[in-house]
Each structure stands twice: as C-alpha cells, then as structure tokens.
Design an enzyme around this catalytic site. Structure first.
Site, PDB file in Angstrom:
ATOM      1  N   SER A 181       1.088  -1.429   0.460  1.00 31.31           N
ATOM      2  CA  SER A 181       0.471  -0.260   0.090  1.00 31.31           C
ATOM      3  C   SER A 181       1.074   1.236  -0.012  1.00 31.31           C
ATOM      4  O   SER A 181      -0.043   1.983   0.049  1.00 31.31           O
ATOM      5  CB  SER A 181      -0.829  -0.174   1.020  1.00 31.31           C
ATOM      6  OG  SER A 181       0.043  -0.025   2.108  1.00 31.31           O
ATOM      7  N   THR A 228     -38.429  29.241 -10.114  1.00 28.80           N
ATOM      8  CA  THR A 228     -38.797  27.346  -9.893  1.00 28.80           C
ATOM      9  C   THR A 228     -39.156  27.033 -10.870  1.00 28.80           C
ATOM     10  O   THR A 228     -39.332  27.330 -12.167  1.00 28.80           O
ATOM     11  CB  THR A 228     -39.803  27.522  -8.535  1.00 28.80           C
ATOM     12  OG1 THR A 228     -41.235  27.606  -9.358  1.00 28.80           O
ATOM     13  CG2 THR A 228     -40.038  28.342  -7.821  1.00 28.80           C
ATOM     14  N   HIS A 229     -38.619  25.394 -10.949  1.00 26.81           N
ATOM     15  CA  HIS A 229     -38.609  24.455 -12.064  1.00 26.81           C
ATOM     16  C   HIS A 229     -38.171  25.112 -13.681  1.00 26.81           C
ATOM     17  O   HIS A 229     -38.694  24.863 -14.181  1.00 26.81           O
ATOM     18  CB  HIS A 229     -40.580  24.127 -12.428  1.00 26.81           C
ATOM     19  CG  HIS A 229     -41.755  23.586 -11.305  1.00 26.81           C
ATOM     20  ND1 HIS A 229     -41.510  22.408 -10.774  1.00 26.81           N
ATOM     21  CD2 HIS A 229     -41.629  24.660 -10.080  1.00 26.81           C
ATOM     22  CE1 HIS A 229     -42.621  22.763 -10.053  1.00 26.81           C
ATOM     23  NE2 HIS A 229     -42.270  24.038  -9.075  1.00 26.81           N
ATOM     24  N   SER A 238     -12.865  26.931 -27.992  1.00 29.93           N
ATOM     25  CA  SER A 238     -13.118  25.556 -28.598  1.00 29.93           C
ATOM     26  C   SER A 238     -11.555  25.718 -29.739  1.00 29.93           C
ATOM     27  O   SER A 238     -11.947  26.593 -30.296  1.00 29.93           O
ATOM     28  CB  SER A 238     -14.708  25.656 -29.587  1.00 29.93           C
ATOM     29  OG  SER A 238     -14.604  24.925 -30.300  1.00 29.93           O
ATOM     30  N   LYS A 269     -16.875  30.200 -29.494  1.00 30.61           N
ATOM     31  CA  LYS A 269     -16.678  29.705 -27.874  1.00 30.61           C
ATOM     32  C   LYS A 269     -16.054  30.624 -26.952  1.00 30.61           C
ATOM     33  O   LYS A 269     -14.974  30.448 -27.001  1.00 30.61           O
ATOM     34  CB  LYS A 269     -16.444  28.529 -28.444  1.00 30.61           C
ATOM     35  CG  LYS A 269     -17.975  27.907 -29.583  1.00 30.61           C
ATOM     36  CD  LYS A 269     -19.302  27.909 -28.921  1.00 30.61           C
ATOM     37  CE  LYS A 269     -19.536  26.958 -27.198  1.00 30.61           C
ATOM     38  NZ  LYS A 269     -20.015  25.682 -27.940  1.00 30.61           N
ATOM     39  N   ASN A 329     -16.608  28.628 -23.459  1.00 34.91           N
ATOM     40  CA  ASN A 329     -16.631  27.785 -22.507  1.00 34.91           C
ATOM     41  C   ASN A 329     -17.048  27.976 -20.844  1.00 34.91           C
ATOM     42  O   ASN A 329     -16.108  28.143 -20.614  1.00 34.91           O
ATOM     43  CB  ASN A 329     -17.005  26.637 -22.972  1.00 34.91           C
ATOM     44  CG  ASN A 329     -17.119  26.608 -24.680  1.00 34.91           C
ATOM     45  OD1 ASN A 329     -18.363  26.895 -24.859  1.00 34.91           O
ATOM     46  ND2 ASN A 329     -16.081  25.476 -25.315  1.00 34.91           N
ATOM     47  N   GLU A 372     -19.029  23.042 -15.943  1.00 32.94           N
ATOM     48  CA  GLU A 372     -19.001  21.900 -15.780  1.00 32.94           C
ATOM     49  C   GLU A 372     -18.733  21.148 -15.217  1.00 32.94           C
ATOM     50  O   GLU A 372     -18.966  19.740 -14.891  1.00 32.94           O
ATOM     51  CB  GLU A 372     -18.539  21.280 -17.695  1.00 32.94           C
ATOM     52  CG  GLU A 372     -19.570  22.746 -17.871  1.00 32.94           C
ATOM     53  CD  GLU A 372     -19.177  23.071 -18.887  1.00 32.94           C
ATOM     54  OE1 GLU A 372     -20.129  21.232 -20.533  1.00 32.94           O
ATOM     55  OE2 GLU A 372     -18.859  23.446 -19.924  1.00 32.94           O
TER      56      GLU A 372
HETATM   57  N1  ARG Z   1      -1.200  -1.111   5.439  1.00 32.42           N
HETATM   58  C1  ARG Z   1      -2.580  -1.433   5.840  1.00 32.42           C
HETATM   59  C2  ARG Z   1      -3.632  -0.732   6.287  1.00 32.42           C
HETATM   60  O1  ARG Z   1      -3.892   0.245   5.154  1.00 32.42           O
HETATM   61  C3  ARG Z   1      -1.683  -1.289   7.696  1.00 32.42           C
HETATM   62  C4  ARG Z   1      -2.223  -2.928   7.924  1.00 32.42           C
HETATM   63  C5  ARG Z   1      -2.012  -3.624   7.524  1.00 32.42           C
HETATM   64  N2  ARG Z   1      -2.268  -4.791   8.971  1.00 32.42           N
HETATM   65  C6  ARG Z   1      -2.599  -6.056   8.350  1.00 32.42           C
HETATM   66  N3  ARG Z   1      -2.623  -7.556   9.680  1.00 32.42           N
HETATM   67  N4  ARG Z   1      -1.844  -6.492   7.434  1.00 32.42           N
HETATM   68  O2  ARG Z   1      -4.622  -1.661   5.734  1.00 32.42           O
END
Ligand code: ARG
Length: 470
Positions: free
Chosen positions: A22, A154-155, A276, A282, A284, A289
């Site tokens: 992660s 309204t509407h 554009s 144009k 825009n 948006e």
């Molecule tokens: N990278 C993990 C998370 O974001 C950390 C916790 C991981 N815990 C585990 N028991 N593998 O949740």
C-alpha cells in the site's frame, strides 16, 4: 525487509507483492506515522518498556526521519510494503537495535487507523478553511449586488423577483451547513485507536488517556475490536465531501445556465473560461461543468467505500486498506475545485440590463393577488381572479401590465388604477421583509448573520492545521 517474515520459507511473488503493498498511497501518511510512533515510544517509556535512553534514541531517529520527509530526502525502498514498514526500516538504519523495540504491543492495525485519523483531522481543518474562503466570495458578491433584481426560478420557470444578493447568499448556507458538518465530524474522528494492538488490546499498562492527549485526540476508543475496524470517520468524511460537491454542482449548473447567451446574466472572465478548438467564437464555462461533474465522482467514492465496508467480519480485514485512496481522492478533488470556482465567481461580470430584461410582468402575478388580499379578498379567490387576468392577457397577446383597467375591472371591481404600481421590482422585493425574505432590509440582516459566522474563528480547526500539509 517485511515486518512479518519469520514464519515464511519463500518470499512473495511479484504480482502478490504488488497487490498487497500500500506504499503507493499510504506514504501520504508519513508524517502522521512518525508522530504516532513518537507518542507510542513515549508511552512505552512511561510504562517501563523502553529505557529513557532507548526512548531518546528513538525520538531522535524519528525526528531525523521527519526532517528527511519534509526536505524530500527520505528514500523509499522497493521492499517498503507500507509506510509503517518504511519508517521502521529507516529508524533501524539510523539507530540500530532500539528501533526493534518500538513496535512492542503495537500492531499496524491500530497504527494505520491512528495515522489515518490524524490525517483526516487535518484534512477537515484544511477543507473547512477552503470552504470558508469560498463562502467569503459569495458574501462579497452579495455585497456588490446592491439593489439588483432578477427573476427567481422554480422548475426553471420565472417565478418571482428576488434580489441578486439574496440569490448569492442562497449558496452560502448550504456550505455553512457543510462546514458545521465537518466540524462536528472532528469529535468522532478524534478517538484514538492506538493501544488496541492487533485487535485485543495492549498487554502492558499503557496510559491511553495520556497517549490520546499527546496526539491531540479527545479520548481513547472504548473497545479495541471496534477501534481497529471503525472507519465511520472515513465514510462520514466522504459523505461530507459528497454533499459539498453536490452543493457546488447546483451552483455550477446555475452558472452554466446564467452565462449562456439565452440568459446572459453573467459573463465569465477570460481567465476562468475556455475556448473551442473548432469554433472560434466559443467561450465555454468548462470550470463550472467540471464542478458539476465532480459531484458524481465524489458520490461514487462514497458509494465505493460504503460497499467495501459492508458485511466485513470483525475486526481488522485487509479490505480496510482500501479506505485511504477514496478519501485522498475526495480531498484532492475538492481542494482543486474550490479555489478555481471561487476565482471564477469572484471575477465574473454581472449584466444588469439582462437581469432587468428578464423581469417580465408575469413575475408580479403573486403581487397582484396580494393587492386584492389587501383590498379584503381571500387569497384563494384573489389567486383565481389573477389567473383569469393572466389568461385574458395571454389571449390578447399582451403582458399583464399592458391590460387596460377596464379588462381588470371586468374580472373584479376591486381592481383600481393603483394596481399598476405593483409592476415594480423594488416594490415587489421590498414587501418580503419577514426574516429570510428577499427585501433589502431582510437581506442586510442575512448578510450580517453570514459575516458573523465567517468571522467566528474556529480555533480548534485552525490549530490542527500543521505546517506539513495533508
Ligand atoms: N497497509 C495496511 C492498511 O492500510 C496496514 C495494516 C496491515 N495490517 C495487517 N495485519 N496486515 O490497512
């Protein structure tokens, strides 16, 4: 180095590593991770699990890491699975053996929940500040609008005349509620998971009250099982973000409409509009948006996290690792959107002749009914009679202020020559002076209220904006 290698003979396949890691997104929690570790080391020391000397080494090492992170010289390694691994790995490089004691009685489960809450607390403060700036642009626009009147809809059909200042302020209040909602979320976010361990709690006498205070939390969580798995704060943050997006999208939609040639109420500054590639003429309203579109993205992020959380077995599950990307994305989306939109609003030009041209006589039909009410008729009957007037005008192909008095009197003898005074924008708005109405004096009071709310400094919010940046 992984933090869990002991029982494994083989190392992870590359594809498995990629999926499991992660670090690509949780590196954003680096400073929070270091702060959490500093507080944890202190708590371990107070419980006699670290000697004061070991604690001092750990504190110094973590301080160095913080400096490296801020200076951008911190080197992530290919084997850093997540931010917790990266910080602990670096600490070991810096101070050697005592680094191995930092994780005593702690799990990445309570650690990551703590880091993330710290991050969200800061995000709440920053987002609140950005919303506040946006609101102050709305207040400025309301102040600049003076006595300009436009049709209220309204509407999307012309309904009654309103002050432009009143219209601007109509967009202030939803954002005020958003800001209050964010502020309220603080108290549920500032609950400390650290000390919950992996799930069952800490096996040593850790003073969690002191730990909570040290990290700026209001209290430790009451249940370790809940502590490591509660992501309500993330879902609530995404809900707040979605509602902000939704409120902005409604304002954006009005801007798209009001800047069209058909309405022409507002003209965007060149600096906030786009052209554009094909049609040279144009100009825009792309920013508005996009503002309209981002609400869809925000709602999707909320739906995604809620679906991830649904039905998860107690307590920590790896699914929870997926909580961070949507929250980061929602925060980034709004922090990008708010300044661009507020800049566009602050610089747009209002076109008074176009506002005036849109005030057709039919807008005063309600005022005409009120005129009959003042002559003693019940409103229901007055409404019916004015309806007839409108029909007669339509049949003759003239606006209702051009119908001769005899026609009016054929509908009701209560109509007299003074009826034509009703067709006046300022007269119309000025009558609506009850609290919350569009009369200049009522809008002045509203403006004062709005300004007082903006001036109220939420000290707590401001304190939690640290220098690092969420
Ligand atoms: N990278 C993990 C998370 O974001 C950390 C916790 C991981 N815990 C585990 N028991 N593998 O949740």
């Amino acid at each position: 180095m992984t933090l869990w290698g002991g029982r494994f003979r083989d190392s992870l396949e590359d594809s498995a590593w990629q999926l499991n890691a992660s670090i690509a997104f949780d590196r954003r929690l680096a400073e929070q991770d270091v702060r959490g570790s500093q507080a944890w080391a202190k708590a371990l020391c107070n419980s006699g699990l670290l000697t004061p000397q070991e604690n001092a080494q750990i504190q110094a090492g973590l301080e160095t890491i913080l400096t490296e992170l801020r200076e951008g010289s911190f080197r992530f390694q290919p084997k850093d699975e997540d931010i917790h691994t990266a910080v602990e790995r670096r600490l070991a490089e810096l101070i050697g053996e005592p680094a191995g004691k930092l994780h005593t009685a702690r799990s990445r489960n309570d650690q990551v929940a703590t880091d993330f809450r710290l991050w969200v607390l800061e995000a709440i403060a920053r987002l609140g500040a950005s919303l506040r700036e946006f609101q102050s642009v709305l207040v400025q626009r309301a102040e600049q609008a003076g006595a300009l009147v436009l049709p209220g809809y309204t509407h999307l059909q012309r309904a009654q005349p309103i002050l432009l200042s009143h219209w601007w302020l109509a967009h202030f209040w939803p954002l005020q509620r958003d800001r209050e909602r964010l502020h309220d979320l603080r108290k549920r976010t500032a609950i400390l998971p650290l000390g919950s361990g992996a799930l069952a709690g800490a096996p040593f006498p850790i003073d969690r009250q002191a730990l909570a205070a040290e990290l700026g939390f209001e209290a430790p969580c009451a249940n370790s099982l809940d502590g490591v798995s509660d992501r309500d704060f993330a879902a609530e943050f995404l809900f707040c973000a979605s509602l902000i997006g939704l409120h902005l999208s409604r304002l954006c939609e009005s801007m798209v409409i009001f800047t069209s040639a058909e309405f022409g109420f507002f003209t965007l500054a060149d600096a906030y509009s786009t052209g554009s590639s094909l049609m040279p003429q144009k100009k825009n309203p792309d920013l508005f948006e996009l503002g309209r579109a981002k609400a869809g993205k925000l709602v999707g992020l909320l739906g995604g996290l809620l679906t991830t959380l649904k039905g998860l077995p107690s307590t920590y599950d790896k699914d929870l690792q997926e909580d961070k990307p949507p929250v980061f994305a929602a925060y980034d989306t709004l922090m990008e959107l708010l300044p661009a939109l507020s800049g566009a609003l602050a610089t747009l030009q209002v076109n008074p002749p176009r506002l005036a041209a849109a005030l057709d006589a039919a807008l005063y039909a309600t005022d005409l009914a009120d005129y009959l009410v003042e002559k003693g008729l019940p409103f229901r009957l007055a409404h019916e009679l004015v309806g007839k007037v409108v029909r007669l005008a339509e049949e003759r192909g003239v606006p209702i202020d051009r119908l001769p008095l005899e026609v009016y009197q054929s509908v009701s003898p209560r109509f007299e020559a003074d009826l034509y005074a009703v067709f006046d924008p300022l007269r119309s708005v000025s009558r609506r002076r009850a609290e919350g109405g569009t009369a200049p004096e009522a809008v002045q009071r509203q403006l004062a209220q709005a300004k007082a709310l903006l001036a109220k400094v939420e000290t707590q919010d401001n304190q939690s904006i640290s220098s690092d940046g969420a």
